[in-house]
Design an enzyme around this catalytic site. Structure first.
Site, mmCIF file in Angstrom:
data_model
loop_
_atom_site.group_PDB
_atom_site.id
_atom_site.type_symbol
_atom_site.label_atom_id
_atom_site.label_comp_id
_atom_site.label_asym_id
_atom_site.label_seq_id
_atom_site.Cartn_x
_atom_site.Cartn_y
_atom_site.Cartn_z
ATOM 1 N N SER A 12 0.827 -1.212 0.000
ATOM 2 C CA SER A 12 0.000 0.000 0.000
ATOM 3 C C SER A 12 0.861 1.261 0.000
ATOM 4 O O SER A 12 0.390 2.333 -0.376
ATOM 5 C CB SER A 12 -0.992 -0.003 1.163
ATOM 6 O OG SER A 12 -0.348 -0.160 2.396
ATOM 7 N N ASP A 29 16.407 1.733 1.044
ATOM 8 C CA ASP A 29 16.097 2.785 2.010
ATOM 9 C C ASP A 29 15.821 4.086 1.250
ATOM 10 O O ASP A 29 16.520 4.437 0.293
ATOM 11 C CB ASP A 29 17.254 2.975 2.993
ATOM 12 C CG ASP A 29 16.849 3.785 4.216
ATOM 13 O OD1 ASP A 29 16.780 3.203 5.311
ATOM 14 O OD2 ASP A 29 16.599 5.007 4.077
ATOM 15 N N ASN A 85 19.149 -1.033 14.532
ATOM 16 C CA ASN A 85 18.916 0.032 15.501
ATOM 17 C C ASN A 85 17.729 -0.376 16.374
ATOM 18 O O ASN A 85 16.701 -0.797 15.850
ATOM 19 C CB ASN A 85 18.620 1.348 14.775
ATOM 20 C CG ASN A 85 19.807 1.857 13.976
ATOM 21 O OD1 ASN A 85 20.952 1.573 14.312
ATOM 22 N ND2 ASN A 85 19.531 2.601 12.918
ATOM 23 N N GLN A 92 16.422 3.964 16.662
ATOM 24 C CA GLN A 92 15.335 3.384 15.863
ATOM 25 C C GLN A 92 14.221 4.412 15.686
ATOM 26 O O GLN A 92 13.771 5.024 16.656
ATOM 27 C CB GLN A 92 14.792 2.134 16.558
ATOM 28 C CG GLN A 92 13.729 1.418 15.735
ATOM 29 C CD GLN A 92 13.252 0.132 16.396
ATOM 30 O OE1 GLN A 92 13.649 -0.190 17.516
ATOM 31 N NE2 GLN A 92 12.382 -0.592 15.704
ATOM 32 N N VAL A 94 11.543 3.681 13.114
ATOM 33 C CA VAL A 94 10.371 2.952 12.612
ATOM 34 C C VAL A 94 10.193 1.714 13.491
ATOM 35 O O VAL A 94 11.119 0.900 13.616
ATOM 36 C CB VAL A 94 10.535 2.556 11.131
ATOM 37 C CG1 VAL A 94 9.344 1.715 10.675
ATOM 38 C CG2 VAL A 94 10.690 3.799 10.246
ATOM 39 N N HIS A 98 13.881 -4.250 11.743
ATOM 40 C CA HIS A 98 14.520 -4.248 10.427
ATOM 41 C C HIS A 98 16.026 -4.261 10.584
ATOM 42 O O HIS A 98 16.561 -3.732 11.560
ATOM 43 C CB HIS A 98 14.097 -3.029 9.596
ATOM 44 C CG HIS A 98 14.258 -1.714 10.303
ATOM 45 N ND1 HIS A 98 13.371 -1.287 11.255
ATOM 46 C CD2 HIS A 98 15.207 -0.748 10.212
ATOM 47 C CE1 HIS A 98 13.754 -0.093 11.718
ATOM 48 N NE2 HIS A 98 14.878 0.251 11.103
ATOM 49 N N HIS A 100 19.497 -2.945 8.674
ATOM 50 C CA HIS A 100 20.076 -2.100 7.635
ATOM 51 C C HIS A 100 21.280 -2.839 7.062
ATOM 52 O O HIS A 100 22.155 -3.278 7.823
ATOM 53 C CB HIS A 100 20.603 -0.787 8.213
ATOM 54 C CG HIS A 100 19.586 0.134 8.790
ATOM 55 N ND1 HIS A 100 19.159 1.265 8.136
ATOM 56 C CD2 HIS A 100 18.910 0.114 9.964
ATOM 57 C CE1 HIS A 100 18.279 1.914 8.886
ATOM 58 N NE2 HIS A 100 18.104 1.230 10.011
HETATM 59 P P1 5GP Z 1 15.658 3.234 11.819
HETATM 60 O O1 5GP Z 1 15.976 4.679 12.025
HETATM 61 O O2 5GP Z 1 14.332 2.877 12.448
HETATM 62 O O3 5GP Z 1 16.755 2.299 12.182
HETATM 63 O O4 5GP Z 1 15.519 3.053 10.251
HETATM 64 C C1 5GP Z 1 14.383 3.413 9.535
HETATM 65 C C2 5GP Z 1 14.803 3.595 8.108
HETATM 66 O O5 5GP Z 1 13.635 3.626 7.311
HETATM 67 C C3 5GP Z 1 15.549 4.904 7.832
HETATM 68 O O6 5GP Z 1 16.839 4.626 7.308
HETATM 69 C C4 5GP Z 1 14.649 5.638 6.837
HETATM 70 O O7 5GP Z 1 15.374 6.330 5.845
HETATM 71 C C5 5GP Z 1 13.822 4.511 6.258
HETATM 72 N N1 5GP Z 1 12.499 4.916 5.812
HETATM 73 C C6 5GP Z 1 11.617 5.695 6.499
HETATM 74 N N2 5GP Z 1 10.475 5.839 5.801
HETATM 75 C C7 5GP Z 1 10.655 5.147 4.636
HETATM 76 C C8 5GP Z 1 9.818 4.925 3.502
HETATM 77 O O8 5GP Z 1 8.676 5.396 3.405
HETATM 78 N N3 5GP Z 1 10.328 4.142 2.507
HETATM 79 C C9 5GP Z 1 11.582 3.610 2.570
HETATM 80 N N4 5GP Z 1 11.990 2.876 1.530
HETATM 81 N N5 5GP Z 1 12.389 3.791 3.641
HETATM 82 C C10 5GP Z 1 11.936 4.550 4.650
#
Ligand code: 5GP
Ligand code: ZN
Length: 112
Positions: A12, A29, A85, A92, A94, A98, A100
């Site tokens: 979605s 990313d 993260n 973190q 999101v 996940h 990276h």
């Molecule tokens: P965190 O900060 O939680 O370790 O990583 C979340 C990652 O999700 C970040 O590197 C950010 O750039 C990526 N991200 C956030 N929103 C989106 C999105 O809508 N699409 C994609 N492809 N990546 C996203």
């Protein structure tokens, strides 16, 4: 379900797929921090590594093995980094577990 990555997994919200199987989805990313920056996420919603337990060992191992396979497919023979993260101190942003996969340039250590 309002989780961003659950919406990416169900299509979605659009994303650039890199790899997918029955357990996980990997995609580019949106804000890459290295020439190769791929997120590997389990299809099951788990908030973070901190919410996993012994029952998740196979899934976690699978995510790591997929990360290594993607790294090979991207030609990252000089090395790369795989990071989970976790929580606010871990950076973190999101709330869906996940990994990276970062590569394609020299990466500094320790992280900031
Ligand atoms: P965190 O900060 O939680 O370790 O990583 C979340 C990652 O999700 C970040 O590197 C950010 O750039 C990526 N991200 C956030 N929103 C989106 C999105 O809508 N699409 C994609 N492809 N990546 C996203
Ligand atoms: Zn989710």
């Amino acid at each position: 379900m309002s989780c961003l990555f659950c919406q990416i997994i169900d299509g979605s919200i659009p994303s650039t797929a890199v790899y997918q199987d029955e357990q996980c989805y990997a995609f580019a990313d949106i804000n890459p921090q290295a020439p190769v920056h791929i997120l590997i996420v389990p299809r099951v919603h788990i908030a973070s590594l901190a919410q996993t337990g012994p029952e998740d060992t196979a899934m976690l191992g699978h995510l790591m093995a997929v990360s290594a396979e993607i790294a090979r497919s991207k030609g990252l023979g000089a090395g790369y980094r795989v990071v989970a993260n976790t929580g606010s101190d871990g950076g973190q942003t999101v709330g869906h577990l996940h990994l990276h996969l970062l590569g394609g340039r020299g990466l500094g250590w320790p992280p900031g």
